[in-house]
Design a protein around this motif. Structure first.
Motif, short mmCIF file in Angstrom:
data_model
loop_
_atom_site.label_atom_id
_atom_site.label_comp_id
_atom_site.label_asym_id
_atom_site.label_seq_id
_atom_site.Cartn_x
_atom_site.Cartn_y
_atom_site.Cartn_z
N ILE A 130 32.58 35.00 97.65
CA ILE A 130 32.47 33.59 98.03
C ILE A 130 31.02 33.14 97.91
O ILE A 130 30.71 32.11 97.32
N TYR A 131 30.14 33.98 98.47
CA TYR A 131 28.72 33.64 98.47
C TYR A 131 28.17 33.49 97.06
O TYR A 131 27.48 32.51 96.74
N ASP A 132 28.49 34.46 96.21
CA ASP A 132 27.96 34.43 94.84
C ASP A 132 28.49 33.23 94.07
O ASP A 132 27.79 32.66 93.23
N ALA A 144 26.43 30.37 95.25
CA ALA A 144 25.01 30.47 94.85
C ALA A 144 24.83 30.36 93.34
O ALA A 144 23.71 30.26 92.86
N MET A 145 25.94 30.37 92.61
CA MET A 145 25.82 30.44 91.16
C MET A 145 25.03 29.26 90.58
O MET A 145 24.08 29.46 89.84
N GLU A 184 20.95 28.86 103.03
CA GLU A 184 20.99 27.50 103.55
C GLU A 184 21.93 26.62 102.71
O GLU A 184 22.76 25.88 103.26
N ILE A 185 21.81 26.75 101.40
CA ILE A 185 22.67 25.95 100.51
C ILE A 185 24.13 26.31 100.72
O ILE A 185 24.99 25.44 100.81
N ALA A 186 24.40 27.63 100.82
CA ALA A 186 25.79 28.08 101.00
C ALA A 186 26.36 27.49 102.28
O ALA A 186 27.47 26.97 102.30
N GLU A 187 25.56 27.56 103.35
CA GLU A 187 26.06 27.03 104.62
C GLU A 187 26.27 25.52 104.54
O GLU A 187 27.31 25.01 104.95
N ARG A 188 25.29 24.81 103.98
CA ARG A 188 25.41 23.36 103.91
C ARG A 188 26.64 22.94 103.12
O ARG A 188 27.42 22.10 103.56
N GLN A 242 33.01 35.97 106.31
CA GLN A 242 33.57 36.73 105.19
C GLN A 242 33.00 36.25 103.85
O GLN A 242 33.72 36.21 102.85
N LEU A 243 31.71 35.94 103.86
CA LEU A 243 31.10 35.43 102.63
C LEU A 243 31.07 36.46 101.51
O LEU A 243 30.94 36.13 100.35
#
Lengths: 279, 278
Positions: A124-126, A129-130, A145-149, A163-164
């Protein structure tokens, strides 16, 4: 238009929330655009102003060129061999077709969500962040920060924050599609194009995505293609009705505030279509 | 709703099944035969000693080293060129005369008998470029030989990457280069590696082309300029000149084990990479 009267009343006929008058402030403008795929003429003479911070829906029968039109705004058709565009489209007054345009930059400003959730086979995170990573952001803190926002923007943060690392493709389809929207938001676009983005979703998830669209329309310019006319009525401020003409070329038949189009269609063909007489 | 007998279908399935079993049986028979004859020959001395008395005694260590060196040279040279060509064909060109010429050339190259590559390598690398019989001449010749396989398998692997991956990558504002390196390449890697493994197998097993270019000296190669005998050549000479059938079987068994090992290791590497991406 008895069929849509309930939905129209809910939206509040006449008291349009986001659009005062058509073209209040055009974020995007098309100027007599023609699109060809090789020798096939797909779209003819499309001229329209898309208002900023509002939802514009493109409706029409299958094969009328709705998606082709939508894909013109981030130059996604460039990837199709033989595609050729005549006329011009402006983003904030700047032309986007022509050799002087930085297509990569354009796509950072005009994000896209596709018909089916199309997460990459990674976490999910990747996935989130892509986009930022492609733009050179490497710092972990900034990516976090970007992922959370972006997850907060699509109301998935509370559900997914623990579960990122999980593969994105293991989520239910509805969440995957919202994650795709989050991924598009992660690059902080100004415009979001949604190509039938609810057609693969169940009604509950569709409702969530529609709520999300309304939220996002506060700060983003949103364009959607939809087969679902109730959806167009529910969420959109402006509606564009398209159809193919005698030469099988996609044309813009009518473009008006949604409320107007669905209560007093100006064109006979629009009326026939939205009352379900064909299509 | 009584079941129909569907005799025709059963017959066809039976034929297909028999064909599959026959193929497997032939393969298994060859491998078992060679391993049964060859495995008893394998010992620490066989692996670590240089052949003595033309290969009648001693081990085959120098030919193992020779095989690995020639194969390594071929792979190191052919993979960048081959994979690069594949990406050029799949991602950068419109279908046209140039791509058709490149593809046609590659396919023609794939059909040429290896002895012809050997002759070309002998004339071009060994004589004209004065490299002599050497690991380098052999490796370069094999590189040309495996190039078509690598190009074709890599191109196929790249083309099977769904277009939606590219579309999505571009829609996130990635450049073409980023899309190819970060999205298309990792997704096509298992297929590309598969082609490389196939090619390694062909290099390890190749006899004619290396005999004419790397030579057949039994000494331990000290550099890429040295001549060396590969395992396949050694096996061929041992058997055809009736020097030692036992040692020939030993060499063959080791060849099979080596190819098996390469396959297993490559698979593990690819799977680990795929798992890491997830």
């Amino acid at each position: 238009m008895l069929k849509y009267s309930v939905a129209l009343r809910r939206q509040g006929v006449g008291e349009n929330k986001r659009v005062e008058a058509p073209g209040q402030k055009a974020k995007l403008k098309t100027e007599s655009v023609d699109l060809f795929y090789g020798s096939y003429h797909a779209l003819r003479d499309i001229t329209m102003d898309i208002p900023a911070c509002a939802i514009t829906a493109i409706i029409g029968p299958s094969g009328c060129g709705k998606s082709s039109l939508l894909r013109l705004f981030n130059r996604a058709n460039d990837l199709i061999p033989g595609a050729r565009v005549e006329g011009q489209i402006y983003l904030d007054g700047e032309p986007i077709y022509g050799n002087a345009t930085d297509v990569v930059l354009l796509r950072r400003r005009v994000g896209m969500v596709f018909q089916k959730p199309n997460l990459f086979p990674m976490s999910i995170y990747d996935n989130l962040a892509m986009g930022p990573r492609r733009h050179g952001i490497r710092r972990r803190a900034q990516l976090d920060e970007i992922a959370e926002r972006s997850l907060r923007q699509v109301a998935l943060w509370d559900e997914l924050k623990d579960q990122l690392k999980k593969p994105g493709q293991e989520l239910p389809v509805g969440q995957q599609q919202r994650l795709c929207i989050a991924r598009a938001l992660a690059i902080q676009p100004e415009v979001i194009l949604m190509d039938e983005s609810c057609s693969a979703l169940d009604p509950a998830s569709t409702m969530k995505v529609e709520e999300l669209m309304e939220e996002l329309a506060q700060q983003y310019t949103i364009m959607i293609v939809t087969h679902n006319m109730e959806q167009a009525v529910r969420v959109s401020d402006m509606a564009a009705f398209m159809m193919i003409d005698e030469d099988k070329v996609g044309r813009l038949v009518e473009y008006a505030p949604t409320v107007e189009m669905f209560s007093r269609p100006a064109d006979k063909r629009t009326e026939d279509y939205i009352t379900g007489r064909f299509g | 709703m009584r079941k129909k007998p569907r005799v025709g279908e059963k017959v066809v399935v039976g034929i297909i099944w028999t064909a599959a079993v026959l193929v497997l049986a032939v393969l298994a028979a060859i491998i078992v035969y060679i391993l049964v004859k060859g495995l008893p020959q394998l010992s620490w001395e066989f692996l670590t000693q240089i052949p003595r008395n033309m290969g009648r005694a001693g081990g085959i260590s120098s030919t193992i080293v020779g095989t690995l060196l020639v194969t390594a040279v071929a792979i190191v040279i052919a993979v960048p060129f081959g994979v690069g060509t594949a990406f050029y064909l799949a991602e950068y060109t419109k279908e046209g005369i140039i791509t058709r010429i490149i593809r046609f050339s590659a396919e023609s190259l794939a059909g040429i008998p290896s002895i012809v590559y050997g002759l070309f390598g002998f004339i071009f690398f060994v004589i004209t470029l004065k490299m002599g019989y050497s690991v380098l001449s052999g490796g370069l010749t094999l590189a040309i030989m495996i190039l078509p396989t690598i190009i074709r398998t890599a191109e196929e692997a790249i083309r099977t990457v769904p277009n939606s991956y590219r579309e999505t990558s571009y829609s996130l504002g990635a450049t073409k280069w980023q899309t190819i390196i970060k999205t298309v390449f990792p997704s096509s890697l298992p297929g590309i590696v598969n082609g490389i493994i196939l090619s390694v197998g062909r290099c390890v097993a190749e006899t004619a082309a290396v005999m004419l270019t790397a030579g057949s000296i039994l000494r331990m190669p000290k550099s890429l300029g040295d001549s060396s005998r590969t395992m396949a050549v050694h096996f061929f000479i041992l058997a055809s000149e009736d020097i030692s059938m036992e040692k020939a079987y030993g060499t063959a068994a080791l060849l099979i084990l080596l190819i098996f090992l390469i396959n297993v290791v490559a698979n593990i590497l690819v799977n680990r990479f795929a798992a890491k991406r997830r």
